[in-house]
Design a protein around this motif. Structure first.
Motif, short mmCIF file in Angstrom:
data_model
loop_
_atom_site.label_atom_id
_atom_site.label_comp_id
_atom_site.label_asym_id
_atom_site.label_seq_id
_atom_site.Cartn_x
_atom_site.Cartn_y
_atom_site.Cartn_z
N UNK A 219 0.84 -1.21 0.00
CA UNK A 219 0.00 0.00 0.00
C UNK A 219 0.87 1.26 0.00
N UNK A 220 1.66 1.40 -1.04
CA UNK A 220 2.63 2.48 -1.13
C UNK A 220 1.96 3.84 -1.00
N UNK A 221 2.60 4.71 -0.24
CA UNK A 221 2.06 6.04 0.04
C UNK A 221 3.01 7.10 -0.52
N UNK A 222 2.51 8.31 -0.76
CA UNK A 222 3.39 9.38 -1.26
C UNK A 222 4.62 9.59 -0.38
N UNK A 223 4.47 9.38 0.92
CA UNK A 223 5.62 9.53 1.83
C UNK A 223 6.69 8.47 1.64
N UNK A 224 6.40 7.45 0.86
CA UNK A 224 7.39 6.43 0.56
C UNK A 224 8.32 6.85 -0.57
N UNK A 225 8.00 7.95 -1.22
CA UNK A 225 8.85 8.45 -2.31
C UNK A 225 10.23 8.78 -1.77
N UNK A 226 11.24 8.13 -2.31
CA UNK A 226 12.60 8.29 -1.82
C UNK A 226 13.52 7.43 -2.68
N UNK A 227 14.80 7.48 -2.36
CA UNK A 227 15.76 6.55 -2.97
C UNK A 227 15.99 5.41 -1.98
N UNK A 228 15.92 4.19 -2.47
CA UNK A 228 16.09 3.01 -1.64
C UNK A 228 17.40 2.31 -2.00
N UNK A 229 18.18 2.01 -0.99
CA UNK A 229 19.45 1.33 -1.17
C UNK A 229 19.45 0.01 -0.41
N UNK A 230 20.00 -1.01 -1.03
CA UNK A 230 20.37 -2.17 -0.25
C UNK A 230 21.85 -2.03 0.08
N UNK A 231 22.24 -2.55 1.21
CA UNK A 231 23.63 -2.41 1.65
C UNK A 231 24.07 -3.69 2.33
N UNK A 232 25.35 -3.92 2.25
CA UNK A 232 25.93 -5.13 2.80
C UNK A 232 27.18 -4.77 3.58
#
Lengths: 114, 114
Positions: free
Chosen positions: A79-92
């Motif tokens: 249920x994606x919301x406008x506040x979810x707008x961002x850059x998403x990174x996976x990291x290790x």
């Protein structure tokens, strides 16, 4: 060596849809992964992590899936919301005897339209 | 509880100058790491400090140096600034004991070199 990358640089969804952001890694010995969310002008924010002894981990509206066979993980946002707008990174984490460095992929920009 | 804090938030310097950025970790966290994030890319690890010692260093020249104080706060120093040093500099703190994969980021310092 360690490397973490994402499949798509951008993802556009409608508000209320489910979003899936993917990440591939190359080191089969990797045992811990973290997803970060970075909003414009801010530092990365810890979302959820997963260890290699798990295939799935759930948080609030987010689920991370880990497929060790194909060295792939994904972040699912319900249920994606406008506040979810961002850059998403996976990291290790790249842990050596003395210390630990986080290795980031290039990121996926999620745009949510209402 | 206060998160990781960084100062200043923005900074403009001229090529050849020196800059010092500061970071205060989350209370109880003893490890501090520094990252450089160029626009459009993921953060790149610079170095990590724990118990006032540099524990691990990324692929950055010696112009980048740091320090950790007894209260666990940290400084990042960059000498002989280049235009390419323009970036968002992020500080992350980790809980006391290794491994330090779980890292929490501050808002960053935006450095512009002209």
């Amino acid at each position: 060596g360690e490397s973490v990358g994402l499949h798509l640089p951008t993802l556009s969804v409608q508000e209320g849809d489910n979003s899936i952001i993917n990440c591939a890694y190359s080191n089969s010995a990797s045992d811990y992964f973290i997803w970060y969310k970075q909003e414009s002008g801010k530092g990365p924010q810890f979302i959820i992590d997963i260890r290699s002894n798990m295939d799935k981990r759930q948080g609030q509206r987010v689920t991370v899936l880990l497929n060790k066979t194909v060295k792939h993980l994904s972040l699912q946002i319900a249920a994606t919301q406008p506040g979810d707008s961002a850059v998403y990174f996976c990291a290790e984490p790249a842990t050596h005897q003395a210390g630990t460095a986080l290795i980031f992929g290039k990121g996926t920009t999620l745009s949510v339209s209402s | 509880d206060a998160g990781v804090t960084q100062s200043p938030t923005h900074l403009i310097k001229t090529r050849g100058q020196h800059v010092t950025l500061r970071c205060s970790p989350i209370s109880g966290h003893k490890s501090v790491s520094w990252y450089q994030q160029v626009l459009g890319q993921g953060p790149q690890f610079i170095f990590q400090y724990y118990e006032e010692e540099e524990r691990q260093r990324g692929n950055f020249p010696d112009r980048f140096s740091g320090h950790q104080f007894p209260n666990y706060s940290s400084e990042l120093n960059v000498n002989a600034l280049l235009l390419g040093d323009s970036a968002l500099y992020l500080c992350a703190s980790s809980p006391s004991s290794p491994p330090w994969g779980e890292q929490y980021f501050g808002p960053g310092t935006r450095l512009t070199v002209t």
